[in-house]
Design a protein around this motif. Structure first.
Motif, short mmCIF file in Angstrom:
data_model
loop_
_atom_site.label_atom_id
_atom_site.label_comp_id
_atom_site.label_asym_id
_atom_site.label_seq_id
_atom_site.Cartn_x
_atom_site.Cartn_y
_atom_site.Cartn_z
N PRO A 117 9.88 39.02 -13.89
CA PRO A 117 9.73 37.81 -13.40
C PRO A 117 9.99 37.64 -11.99
O PRO A 117 10.64 38.44 -11.39
CB PRO A 117 10.70 36.82 -14.45
CG PRO A 117 11.74 37.96 -14.50
CD PRO A 117 10.99 39.41 -14.72
N GLU A 118 9.37 36.76 -11.41
CA GLU A 118 9.44 36.60 -10.01
C GLU A 118 11.04 35.95 -9.79
O GLU A 118 11.43 34.82 -10.28
CB GLU A 118 8.49 35.35 -9.56
CG GLU A 118 7.17 36.08 -9.34
CD GLU A 118 6.88 37.21 -8.29
OE1 GLU A 118 7.60 37.31 -7.53
OE2 GLU A 118 5.81 37.63 -8.44
N PHE A 119 11.71 36.65 -8.96
CA PHE A 119 13.24 36.37 -8.74
C PHE A 119 13.26 34.84 -7.90
O PHE A 119 14.20 34.50 -7.92
CB PHE A 119 13.91 37.30 -7.99
CG PHE A 119 13.52 37.85 -6.56
CD1 PHE A 119 13.15 39.00 -6.42
CD2 PHE A 119 13.79 36.78 -5.45
CE1 PHE A 119 12.73 39.25 -5.10
CE2 PHE A 119 13.60 37.21 -4.38
CZ PHE A 119 13.03 38.33 -4.08
N LYS A 120 12.08 34.53 -7.22
CA LYS A 120 12.26 33.03 -6.76
C LYS A 120 12.55 32.22 -7.85
O LYS A 120 13.04 31.07 -7.33
CB LYS A 120 10.98 32.87 -6.01
CG LYS A 120 9.94 32.58 -6.95
CD LYS A 120 8.61 32.15 -6.00
CE LYS A 120 7.44 31.85 -6.91
NZ LYS A 120 6.14 31.35 -6.16
N GLU A 121 12.33 32.21 -9.06
CA GLU A 121 12.66 31.47 -10.15
C GLU A 121 14.08 31.24 -10.12
O GLU A 121 14.67 30.13 -10.85
CB GLU A 121 12.17 31.91 -11.46
CG GLU A 121 10.57 31.90 -11.41
CD GLU A 121 10.00 32.46 -12.60
OE1 GLU A 121 10.74 32.70 -13.60
OE2 GLU A 121 8.80 32.55 -12.78
N ASN A 122 15.11 32.38 -9.81
CA ASN A 122 16.30 32.30 -9.80
C ASN A 122 16.88 32.69 -8.40
O ASN A 122 17.89 33.65 -8.33
CB ASN A 122 17.13 33.04 -10.84
CG ASN A 122 16.49 33.13 -12.34
OD1 ASN A 122 16.99 31.96 -12.90
ND2 ASN A 122 15.58 33.82 -12.98
#
Length: 220
Positions: free
Chosen positions: A46-51
């Motif tokens: 998953p894109e780490f920008k989500e966390n």
């Protein structure tokens, strides 16, 4: 990234590299469009920008990085690459000298390559990033660089933020491989499929400047 580019040049023609690749069964990747090798199963992350806040805190701790200790604004930042350290040659010092003569040393900032063991830029009197041994991505994650001109011969570190869809900080991105000549040592070939897929996807998303000569650079 550098390893993937180096491997890709040889994977299809060199048995020893194929053997090395076969030792690893799975790749964990963020960007499906950039996959070019064919020896592994892939799991998409998953894109780490989500966390982002969690990722930032974790990576800062891992590198004992202190945010905002050295921030950069309205600077021309030049990224040294490892060609000289790896036994090759480069005209990068001459390019930085041009920056100093054209724009003034107070405007120029150099980030030495993390593997560099000597300082080739101090005679020019330019400021240097103190923690040059740290990944540039740390500065990006912590938003410590804004309104700057970021330039390198072929290093992709300075433009990774565009793939992460992070705030670009109103920075300008310039690739100098038509101006800076690197010979010998380890070099990322511009003809490599990984490099071109990486760069061209960026070009579709935003303006990455690639001047053909020093005059065109000065016009940016």
């Amino acid at each position: 990234k550098a390893l993937s580019v180096a491997l890709e040049t040889h994977l299809n023609s060199n048995d020893s590299f194929k053997d090395l690749a076969e030792d690893y069964k799975t790749l964990f990747l963020y960007k499906s469009k950039l996959k070019v090798e064919k020896y592994h199963d892939v799991k998409w992350l998953p894109e780490f920008k989500e966390n982002l806040e969690f990722v930032k805190e974790y990576i800062n701790k891992a590198f004992t990085y202190i945010p905002n200790r050295q921030t950069f604004e309205n600077k021309i930042i030049f990224f040294e690459e490892s060609h000289v350290q790896d036994g090759g040659t480069s005209n990068d010092v001459q390019f930085v000298k041009h920056l100093v003569e054209k724009y003034g040393k107070e405007r120029v900032l150099v980030k030495r390559h993390p593997r560099t063991r000597g300082d080739r830029f101090s005679n020019l009197g330019v400021e240097q990033i103190e923690e040059y041994f740290l990944p540039w991505e740390l500065f990006v994650l912590n938003n410590d660089c804004r309104n700057c001109i970021l330039c390198a011969a072929s290093s992709l570190s300075l433009i990774n933020m565009l793939f992460w869809d992070l705030d670009t900080g109103n920075n300008i991105f310039i690739m100098l491989y038509n101006i800076i000549v690197n010979e010998g040592g380890f070099s990322k070939t511009r003809e490599g499929p990984v490099y071109y897929k990486y760069l061209y996807e960026l070009l579709e998303k935003t303006k990455v400047n690639i001047p053909v000569n020093i005059n065109e650079f000065d016009d940016i």
